[in-house]
Design a protein around this motif. Sequence first.
Motif, PDB file in Angstrom:
ATOM      1  N   LEU A  49       0.793  -1.292  -0.007  1.00 30.19           N
ATOM      2  CA  LEU A  49       0.042  -0.007  -0.075  1.00 30.19           C
ATOM      3  C   LEU A  49       0.599   1.247   0.057  1.00 30.19           C
ATOM      4  O   LEU A  49       0.561   2.158  -0.753  1.00 30.19           O
ATOM      5  N   LEU A  52       2.096   2.331  -3.463  1.00 26.62           N
ATOM      6  CA  LEU A  52       0.896   2.633  -4.074  1.00 26.62           C
ATOM      7  C   LEU A  52       0.431   4.107  -3.952  1.00 26.62           C
ATOM      8  O   LEU A  52      -0.025   4.871  -4.807  1.00 26.62           O
ATOM      9  N   HIS A  75      -2.002  -9.461  -1.833  1.00 24.28           N
ATOM     10  CA  HIS A  75      -2.033  -8.159  -1.280  1.00 24.28           C
ATOM     11  C   HIS A  75      -2.905  -7.151  -2.188  1.00 24.28           C
ATOM     12  O   HIS A  75      -3.331  -6.321  -2.097  1.00 24.28           O
ATOM     13  N   TYR A  76      -2.953  -7.640  -3.724  1.00 23.99           N
ATOM     14  CA  TYR A  76      -3.863  -6.924  -4.681  1.00 23.99           C
ATOM     15  C   TYR A  76      -4.896  -7.371  -4.854  1.00 23.99           C
ATOM     16  O   TYR A  76      -5.776  -6.613  -5.613  1.00 23.99           O
ATOM     17  N   TRP A  81      -6.353  -2.389  -0.914  1.00 21.13           N
ATOM     18  CA  TRP A  81      -5.865  -2.160  -2.266  1.00 21.13           C
ATOM     19  C   TRP A  81      -6.731  -1.807  -3.159  1.00 21.13           C
ATOM     20  O   TRP A  81      -6.734  -0.715  -4.050  1.00 21.13           O
TER      21      TRP A  81
END
Length: 144
Positions: A49, A52, A75-76, A81
């Motif tokens: 994160l 990002l 994670h994605y 996210w």
Amino acid sequence: MCHQKLTTDITEFKCSDGVKLYLNPIMDMFNGEILSYGISMRQTLELALKPLEEALEIVKDSRFRTTVHSDQGWHYQHNKWVKTLKENNVFQSMSRKGNCLDNSPMEYFFGLPKQEMYYGEALCSFEELKKKLKNISIIIITSE
């Protein structure tokens, strides 16, 4: 155009002190520029994160739609996210299962530092490897 298609992934380096270093860069596929990155001893949500959010700050004024491409890592797929992308009007793209070619620009990028400073070299500590990666990032990361 720059800032339209971004890609990300996490790679792992073994360290001499028994820990692992995880690297998570976000790359602009237009020119191969690394917009942001994270380094951690664990694959945490924060590792995904924070870079990002930094990259979104850079691309927020883009006139064109931004797409972030990743694999299907947890994670994605995480709600935070996905929500962060939606809140910033960024389109999410994920590879199909078992299709590593979709992420080949990021895999190619990972090969560069691994080939130059990792493979065939003695393992170093987490802090030493982190310092090496940050030193090369001065050249490849223009946002710092």
